[in-house]
Design a protein around this motif. Structure first.
Motif, PDB file in Angstrom:
ATOM      1  N   SER A 123     -43.642  49.909  63.995  1.00 51.21           N
ATOM      2  CA  SER A 123     -43.372  51.104  64.527  1.00 51.21           C
ATOM      3  C   SER A 123     -42.255  50.897  65.577  1.00 51.21           C
ATOM      4  O   SER A 123     -41.302  52.007  65.875  1.00 51.21           O
ATOM      5  N   HIS A 124     -41.500  49.661  65.482  1.00 47.49           N
ATOM      6  CA  HIS A 124     -40.220  49.602  66.047  1.00 47.49           C
ATOM      7  C   HIS A 124     -39.140  50.340  65.265  1.00 47.49           C
ATOM      8  O   HIS A 124     -38.884  49.939  64.124  1.00 47.49           O
ATOM      9  N   ASP A 125     -38.324  50.990  65.923  1.00 45.65           N
ATOM     10  CA  ASP A 125     -37.141  51.735  65.379  1.00 45.65           C
ATOM     11  C   ASP A 125     -36.155  50.818  64.551  1.00 45.65           C
ATOM     12  O   ASP A 125     -35.675  50.869  63.519  1.00 45.65           O
ATOM     13  N   GLY A 126     -36.189  49.486  65.018  1.00 39.10           N
ATOM     14  CA  GLY A 126     -35.228  48.427  64.551  1.00 39.10           C
ATOM     15  C   GLY A 126     -35.461  48.103  63.136  1.00 39.10           C
ATOM     16  O   GLY A 126     -34.420  47.653  62.447  1.00 39.10           O
ATOM     17  N   LEU A 127     -36.764  48.287  62.695  1.00 36.44           N
ATOM     18  CA  LEU A 127     -37.066  47.606  61.432  1.00 36.44           C
ATOM     19  C   LEU A 127     -36.461  48.819  60.313  1.00 36.44           C
ATOM     20  O   LEU A 127     -36.132  48.427  59.096  1.00 36.44           O
ATOM     21  N   SER A 128     -36.058  49.955  60.556  1.00 39.03           N
ATOM     22  CA  SER A 128     -35.295  50.854  59.817  1.00 39.03           C
ATOM     23  C   SER A 128     -34.175  50.523  59.393  1.00 39.03           C
ATOM     24  O   SER A 128     -33.423  50.759  58.610  1.00 39.03           O
TER      25      SER A 128
END
Length: 457
Positions: A123-128
């Motif tokens: 769910s962390h934005d950084g994974l995108s």
């Protein structure tokens, strides 16, 4: 303070505001008397690469179309997923890029790290903003088995993308957006995956393809017109055929994605750090070149230097090499002192301490000499008895960091320098974390409905 983010809206407006110039190429054909290998490697190394060509079917499901690139340890191919059907839900897209490592390149470590990144906190934005393989398979070659990694295709590296922009620089709005997204990726890596990238540079940041039609057109073009390759003629000569570029770079949602985790290290518990040689020469952190322990903050220093490449199209510490062209840590240290001033006493004492700390093994330095400490590996010691650097003659005292910023003015320049100061600190423990940097006022435009409380004076 938590602020709602509008990064997607901001980036969409930026990237659609101006079409990028088309890629130009010249069609040529020539005959030469000797065979040439595109990889320019010694013949014994070439045997370790898989002999791939357009039209091959790999793993009974991927039909190769065109070679996208190569390096010292792998080749990368665009391929069509033969199992993809419009009316059937497929786990993989129609077109993929496949990294085929050489036999002496171990891709298993990268695959393990990629799985760790994928599963840490989805769910962390950084994974995108991190590029990870979406599949893998084993490919049997003439001399052994290659562990292949499958990715979603990307447009190009950030380095090449930047070359197509006006003045070959990222404009301030786009620069801020990209910094925001890369910091999101680092925050995720450091806090949830407990990984240190160690090699952040514009060649390891890729740009997404803004729509599927461009990719389909590109694939269609190369299915009709083969890419340049060496074709042995009947008389023993070689024909070098050229390709046309697949069109212009149009605006769209062009997102940066941090890639290449083959050289990443796990973070160590507590205050422990690694002792080893990492990072590209010009991006090497002070604690690394002094032979001291390093950890997550080397990525922050690394990114801090990269900002000048993106915003100003210059390197703060370009070619820190001696007359023989070899990397020289003494020259590099003097360049850092020229911009940031004298290192603190704490770092000098740390260098002396680890100058005596044996590794427990012997390693060879860049000149092939056996070394027992990392300080010796880099050519230490670096300081005299008074704590001053030995090569004081290399210091340029008239140079200031503020002089290197030309595209920003007034308060925006001051905000940027304050932002950079949180990254370019001599002591690693004094550098801000990625999470802290995300909250800096310099990136305020990446948040919706937030305005700075007051301008910086």
């Amino acid at each position: 303070m938590t602020r709602p983010r509008s990064i997607w809206r901001t980036l969409s407006c930026i990237t659609r505001s101006r079409p990028h110039p088309p890629i130009r190429s010249v069609s040529t054909a020539s005959f030469i008397n000797e065979p040439i290998e595109e990889e320019l490697l010694a013949s014994d190394r070439l045997d370790r690469f898989h002999p791939t060509s357009p039209g091959q079917v790999l793993d009974n499901r991927f039909k190769t179309i065109v070679k996208l690139g190569f390096g010292a340890g792998s080749t990368v191919w665009l391929a069509e997923n033969l199992k993809f059907k419009r009316w059937v839900k497929s786990s993989l897209p129609r077109y993929v890029s496949i990294k085929i490592p050489a036999l002496d390149t171990d891709a298993s470590g990268e695959l393990v790290k990629s799985r760790r990144i994928s599963n840490a906190q989805a769910s962390h934005d950084g994974l995108s903003f991190i590029r990870l393989p979406i599949d893998s398979f084993e490919l049997q070659g003439p001399h052994g088995t290659h562990l292949c990694l499958v990715y979603e295709p990307m447009r190009e590296t950030l380095f090449h993308f930047q070359r197509r922009l006006p003045d070959q620089r990222l404009g301030p709005p786009l620069f801020k957006s990209y910094m925001f997204m890369i910091l999101e990726a680092l925050d995720y890596l450091h806090t949830h995956c407990h990984l240190i990238h160690t090699d952040i540079k514009d060649d390891n940041i890729l740009i997404t393809i803004e729509n599927d039609k461009l990719l389909a057109d590109f694939a269609s073009h190369h299915e009709k017109c083969s890419q340049p390759r060496h074709v042995r003629a009947v008389d023993g000569r070689v024909t070098y055929l050229s390709q046309d570029d697949f069109g212009s770079l149009q605006g769209g949602r062009l997102l940066p994605k941090l890639s290449d985790f083959n050289l990443s290290f796990p973070g160590l518990p507590g205050d422990k750090g690694h002792l080893s040689a990492i990072q590209s020469h010009r991006y090497r952190a002070p604690e690394v070149l002094l032979g001291c322990p390093w950890s997550y903050s080397v990525d922050i220093w690394n990114l801090g230097l990269l900002m000048w490449n993106l915003l100003e199209d210059v390197s703060l510490f370009d070619k820190p090499a001696n007359e023989s062209g070899e990397y020289d840590a003494h020259i590099h240290l003097a360049q850092i002192v020229s911009l940031l001033g004298e290192p603190p006493e704490t770092l000098v004492k740390r260098e002396r301490l680890y100058g005596k700390a044996r590794l427990g093994r012997t390693i060879l330095n860049l000149r092939g000499e056996a070394c027992g400490t990392m300080n010796e590996f880099w050519g230490g010691p670096f300081f005299d008895d008074d704590g001053k650097i030995l090569r004081r003659d290399l210091v340029n005292e008239g140079r200031k960091l503020s002089d290197t910023v030309t595209v920003l003015t007034c308060h925006e320049k001051e905000a940027f320098l304050d932002f950079a100061s949180g990254m370019l600190q001599w002591l690693p423990e004094n550098r801000k974390t990625a999470k802290e940097l995300l909250e800096h006022p310099f990136l305020a435009s990446c948040y919706e409905g937030w305005e700075p409380e007051e301008e910086m004076s």
